[in-house]
Design an enzyme around this catalytic site. Structure first.
Site, PDB file in Angstrom:
ATOM      1  N   ASP A 132      -9.048   7.810  -7.823  1.00 48.74           N
ATOM      2  CA  ASP A 132      -9.761   6.576  -8.127  1.00 48.74           C
ATOM      3  C   ASP A 132     -11.271   6.715  -8.014  1.00 48.74           C
ATOM      4  O   ASP A 132     -12.007   5.735  -8.028  1.00 48.74           O
ATOM      5  CB  ASP A 132      -9.284   5.446  -7.219  1.00 48.74           C
ATOM      6  CG  ASP A 132      -9.619   5.686  -5.747  1.00 48.74           C
ATOM      7  OD1 ASP A 132      -9.987   6.837  -5.409  1.00 48.74           O
ATOM      8  OD2 ASP A 132      -9.516   4.749  -4.942  1.00 48.74           O
ATOM      9  N   GLU A 171       0.802  -1.215   0.000  1.00 45.48           N
ATOM     10  CA  GLU A 171       0.000   0.000   0.000  1.00 45.48           C
ATOM     11  C   GLU A 171       0.841   1.273   0.000  1.00 45.48           C
ATOM     12  O   GLU A 171       0.436   2.283  -0.567  1.00 45.48           O
ATOM     13  CB  GLU A 171      -0.915   0.018   1.230  1.00 45.48           C
ATOM     14  CG  GLU A 171      -1.930  -1.112   1.278  1.00 45.48           C
ATOM     15  CD  GLU A 171      -3.041  -0.939   0.269  1.00 45.48           C
ATOM     16  OE1 GLU A 171      -3.388   0.219  -0.022  1.00 45.48           O
ATOM     17  OE2 GLU A 171      -3.551  -1.944  -0.230  1.00 45.48           O
ATOM     18  N   THR A 202      -8.152   9.449   0.260  1.00 43.19           N
ATOM     19  CA  THR A 202      -7.709   8.185   0.849  1.00 43.19           C
ATOM     20  C   THR A 202      -6.719   8.533   1.938  1.00 43.19           C
ATOM     21  O   THR A 202      -5.829   9.365   1.713  1.00 43.19           O
ATOM     22  CB  THR A 202      -7.036   7.299  -0.214  1.00 43.19           C
ATOM     23  OG1 THR A 202      -7.997   6.928  -1.188  1.00 43.19           O
ATOM     24  CG2 THR A 202      -6.439   6.055   0.409  1.00 43.19           C
TER      25      THR A 202
END
Length: 282
Positions: free
Chosen positions: A85, A67, A90
């Site tokens: 995305d 990640e 995020t």
């Protein structure tokens, strides 16, 4: 959780709520018989699960390598960006997203515990943008305030607790119910981190259902290695359904490496690669 692979900016998005489907060549179980781990399928050792503190630390480092291109998962409490995305911001140790509800749940938990915290004022905006990639009501100061909150041990603990509630604990519970060892429980955890476990046909639970069509887990009388290969095949197929997921090295040169060696307990030393970068846990 959102998968961030190296790109022009150092991170290119993919997401756990992706559209999924199945490929990836199965590995034969036979080579495992020659593995140094194969004859040591120790009953006592297998009693240890991924929730053992030492194994959980390994799990967090493995996920962080994929990640965040780092084993230092605790450095990610402050991480935040929009990775393009379609899921808004995020952030944090497990890629909480402003567009998928888990960031809202996290900030709500933090506010329940610490009223008046620096992120509390964003709760109305987080409710409004849930389900979209909008930053309305969050810009321009939300990222700065997130990083400030990340210095608060209470916010760090909230991230840990939401990670466990939504991702880690369900994965370990299902893995144990299926009779899987530490590696199997980790394959579930990594999958639920990326794909989530919603009702959509491409969530973790449906990747598992796809695997069950071709193999049975140990709890149903199946062979563990055969089943894990089937699960990873289903996972790879799923990842390939979204362009941003098309790099499957977190399966191919990480999880399958451990499986080929028969290291079903994730016993160190561990050596693997993700996106061509090498990692080691001694």
């Amino acid at each position: 959780m959102v998968h961030r692979s190296p790109g022009a900016s150092g991170r290119t998005a993919t997401s756990r709520r992706a559209v999924l489907a199945l490929i990836g060549a199965s590995l034969a179980a036979a080579p495992l018989l020659n593995s140094p781990y194969a004859s040591a399928a120790p009953t006592a050792a297998r009693a240890v699960g991924l929730d053992d503190p030492a194994k959980k630390e390994i799990a967090m480092e493995l996920v962080s390598s994929a990640e965040n291109s780092s084993l230092d998962w605790k450095a990610q409490y402050k991480y935040i960006e929009d990775i393009g995305d379609g899921r808004g911001y995020t952030a944090g140790i497990i890629g909480f997203c402003s567009g998928t509800g888990d960031m809202l749940d996290l900030v709500q938990l933090y506010t329940d515990r610490e009223p008046g915290n620096v992120l509390a004022k964003y709760l109305p905006a987080l409710r409004a943008v849930n389900g979209s990639d909008s930053h309305q009501g969050l810009d321009p100061n939300f990222p700065k305030d997130w990083r400030k909150a990340a210095q608060d041990p209470a916010f760090q603990q909230a991230q840990n607790d939401e990670r466990d509630r939504v991702y880690f604990n369900p994965a370990v519970k299902q893995g144990k119910a299926d009779g899987l060892g530490v590696l199997g429980q980790f394959t579930y955890y990594d999958a639920i981190v990326m794909h989530g476990d919603g009702d959509d046909p491409t969530s973790f639970r449906n990747i598992r259902k796809r695997a069950l069509r071709s193999a049975k887990p140990p709890a149903q009388g199946g062979n563990e290695v055969t089943y894990l290969n089937a699960f990873l095949d289903a996972r790879v197929w799923a990842m390939k359904q979204e362009e941003a997921h098309s790099d499957t090295t977190r399966v191919d040169t990480e999880q399958r490496v451990f499986l080929r060696k028969g290291n079903l307990n994730l016993d160190p030393p561990l050596d693997w690669k993700v996106y061509g970068d090498s990692y080691h846990i001694g």
